[in-house]
Design an enzyme around this catalytic site. Sequence first.
Site, short mmCIF file in Angstrom:
data_model
loop_
_atom_site.label_atom_id
_atom_site.label_comp_id
_atom_site.label_asym_id
_atom_site.label_seq_id
_atom_site.Cartn_x
_atom_site.Cartn_y
_atom_site.Cartn_z
N ASP A 74 0.85 -1.20 0.00
CA ASP A 74 0.00 0.00 0.00
C ASP A 74 0.89 1.24 0.00
OD1 ASP A 74 -2.41 -1.62 0.50
OD2 ASP A 74 -1.58 -1.87 2.52
N ARG A 128 -1.74 -2.55 -4.07
CA ARG A 128 -3.02 -2.64 -3.36
C ARG A 128 -3.60 -1.22 -3.19
NH1 ARG A 128 -7.48 -5.95 -2.26
NH2 ARG A 128 -8.11 -5.65 -0.13
N ARG A 167 -13.77 1.07 -5.34
CA ARG A 167 -13.32 1.44 -4.01
C ARG A 167 -12.61 2.79 -4.00
NH1 ARG A 167 -11.67 -4.35 -1.21
NH2 ARG A 167 -13.79 -5.15 -1.30
N LYS A 202 -13.96 2.92 -0.54
CA LYS A 202 -14.84 2.04 0.24
C LYS A 202 -14.93 2.61 1.64
CE LYS A 202 -15.48 -2.45 2.28
NZ LYS A 202 -15.59 -3.90 2.01
#
Length: 380
Positions: free
Chosen positions: A174, A196, A256, A259
């Site tokens: 990330d 990610r 997302r 999200k």
Amino acid sequence: MRSFAIFSAAVAVLSSGASAAGVTGAAEGFAKGITGGGSASPVYPNTNAELVSYLGDNSARVIVLTKTFDFRGTEGTSTGSGCLPWGTGSQCQVAINKDNWCGNYQPDAPTTSITYDNAGSLGITVKSNKSLVGQGSAGKILGKGIRMVSGVKNIIIQNIEISNINPKYVWGGDAITIDGADQVWIDRCTTSLIGRQHIVLGNSASGRVSITNNKIDGVTSWSATCDGYHYWNMYFTGSNDLVTLKGNYIYHTSGRAPKVAGNTLLHAVNNYWYDNSDHAFEITSGGNVLAEGNVFQNIDRVLDTTPTGHLFTAPSAGANSACSASLGRVCQMNGFGSSGTFNQANTNFLSNFNGKNIASASAYGGVVASVGKTAGMGRI
Ligand SMILES: *[C@@H]1O[C@H](CO)[C@@H](O)[C@H](O)[C@H]1NC(C)=O
């Protein structure tokens, strides 16, 4: 607050010279008032090790990036099994079999052998009382993200770019992780080519967070939707999180974005969503979202499904007066061009804004121009 305002003003004056260092402006919204490294003398890391050390020690620091820090290859590579849950085409992302994820969740997906860069897997630890600031458009971190976790507090990240974190591989890393932190301001940063999430707020409580004027760049050669649009963008699922999302440019995504779940109050205001191949918002149980004054251009589905959380989209002048009691002003309508509908008027969570630092909102008509001027690294 007074001394901080003076400090900012001094920096602003210095900025017109060549050697200014430090934070520009001040946080708006839930993280308002934070000081990061405050007036500590700036430090200028030269090596990856120095950067890691400055970010991870226990001193208040203003850390200025004047170059690229490339972590790719610095921790070796891993070869192992992966799977292809989203398809076998060359544009599809591949999942690392992390903690047997493929076996547990994608037992029918074809498997494949993969090699990925270890440095991406875990971001650099950032401790409390830090300002991490890029100079001009020079401050870049490649191959590794940053992590603000486990009770850290009072952190400003401004004007840097984080990129190239195993972009082909889900679970490859990330860019910006905030999990169990408080008072974090992410401003004027660019994230691109991430395996990610671009920005992930983990399940622990992350208190007050302002995410402003950033560019989430979803252009990629490998995506979970196999179409060049990144799917994993912003994930706000903390157990007690207040998130201001203002003035960001959220570009070329497919899901997302964000999200929202857990127990999150999200104020999404004056952002510009442009070009999305599937959906922007996904809101499930515990997600409370006020979206106002945003522009949605070419967003297929602004909302994934009817939310099981709460959503107020400032749908009409009449409905928007409901904001006055808790925000002290009416809310601003959103603007849409070639985009799906986004029309929910759940007001029962607006009282959660009572007594908080709340970002201002302007009419959506000026958003494309203002975001075009300020969003992303290199605009200061
Ligand atoms: C951060 O700075 C504040 C104010 O100076 C100080 O009280 C606090 O102990 C610092 N936190 C850490 C973890 O160093």
